[in-house]
Design an enzyme around this catalytic site. Structure first.
Site, PDB file in Angstrom:
ATOM      1  N   ILE A 161       0.893  -1.159   0.000  1.00  0.00           N
ATOM      2  CA  ILE A 161       0.000   0.000   0.000  1.00  0.00           C
ATOM      3  C   ILE A 161       0.928   1.205   0.000  1.00  0.00           C
ATOM      4  CG2 ILE A 161      -0.221  -0.115   2.548  1.00  0.00           C
ATOM      5  CD1 ILE A 161      -2.967   1.173   2.331  1.00  0.00           C
ATOM      6  N   SER A 162       0.676   2.181  -0.872  1.00  0.00           N
ATOM      7  CA  SER A 162       1.582   3.324  -1.009  1.00  0.00           C
ATOM      8  C   SER A 162       1.655   4.133   0.281  1.00  0.00           C
ATOM      9  CB  SER A 162       1.100   4.249  -2.130  1.00  0.00           C
ATOM     10  OG  SER A 162       1.000   3.546  -3.342  1.00  0.00           O
ATOM     11  N   GLN A 163       2.782   4.832   0.417  1.00  0.00           N
ATOM     12  CA  GLN A 163       2.979   5.744   1.544  1.00  0.00           C
ATOM     13  C   GLN A 163       1.916   6.857   1.466  1.00  0.00           C
ATOM     14  OE1 GLN A 163       6.421   8.167   0.965  1.00  0.00           O
ATOM     15  NE2 GLN A 163       6.657   8.638   3.135  1.00  0.00           N
TER      16      GLN A 163
END
Ligand code: SAH
Length: 220
Positions: free
Chosen positions: A69-71
């Protein structure tokens, strides 16, 4: 199905979200709309329960199948770049993953078309969209580097996996005035680009250096 715990408890509480939003502000996110979206989207529902206590840390987290999951900072930065001149009506997203970025866009009222190449991930993301009653999302299992020709042109396209070069199919599915936000390059040297389609062609600008998983061909 159980009602989702939207507010969260302990480390997933309002305080943890407020702290994250303050960090993003300090890192240069200016759009109040985007900051409120991050505050209001329950990121803890997009990661495994075992990682929920870290859901409001400003870091990428594993979601299985070798993906992340992206930052939150990157989600905020890309969303800000996508909406800076107005909220697009339709957006194509490549790389649904757990569906967090998709949910952030859908909460703006955008009709979001999202494509994911790993079937197990899109199945789980769909459950989350249902749980959160996000009914303006259309999702597909497939290779997003080809875009979604049937639904083109799009006001915006956002990719959350990095191709080595800009896929021509994606550029060509932008409407005039539309913008494509995507990371491009090999692992370790990816540039976050904003490409705008004008009546005469395309204008390209680099926004940042980033680190994304690669955009792969085919499905699994
Ligand atoms: N949008 C997610 C990030 C997911 S990571 C978030 O909100 O955090 C990137 C995702 O892109 C992975 O799930 C990966 O499987 C997917 N992906 C990679 N290449 C793809 C392709 N060609 N088509 C569709 N999805 C792709």
């Amino acid at each position: 199905m159980q009602k989702p715990d939207l507010r969260g408890i302990g480390m997933t509480s309002q305080r943890a979200r407020d702290r994250l939003v303050e960090q993003l502000r300090e890192m240069g996110i200016r759009s109040e709309i985007v900051l409120e979206l991050i505050r209001g989207t329950p990121r803890h529902l997009f990661v495994d329960e075992a990682l929920a206590s870290r859901a409001y840390d400003n870091t990428a987290l594993p979601i299985g199948h070798n993906q992340t999951i992206s930052q939150p900072y990157i989600v905020a930065r890309m969303t800000e770049a996508l909406i800076e001149t107005g909220i697009p009506g339709t957006v194509l997203e490549i790389g649904t993953g757990c569906g967090y970025q998709t949910a952030v866009l859908a909460r703006l009222g955008i009709k979001v078309y999202t494509i994911e190449r790993i079937e197990a991930l899109i199945q789980r993301a769909r459950e989350r969209f249902r749980l959160l009653q996000l009914d303006n999302i259309v999702s597909r299992h497939g290779d997003g580097s080809l875009g979604w020709a049937d639904q083109a042109p799009f006001d915006g396209i956002l990719a959350t996996a990095a191709p080595v070069g800009v896929p021509g199919m994606l550029r060509s599915q932008l409407g005039i005035g539309g913008r494509l936000i995507l990371p491009v390059g090999r692992s370790g040297e990816q540039a976050l680009l904003r490409i705008m389609r004008t009546p005469d062609g395309y204008e390209q600008q680099q926004l940042d250096w980033v680190s994304f998983v690669p955009m792969l061909e085919g499905t699994s």
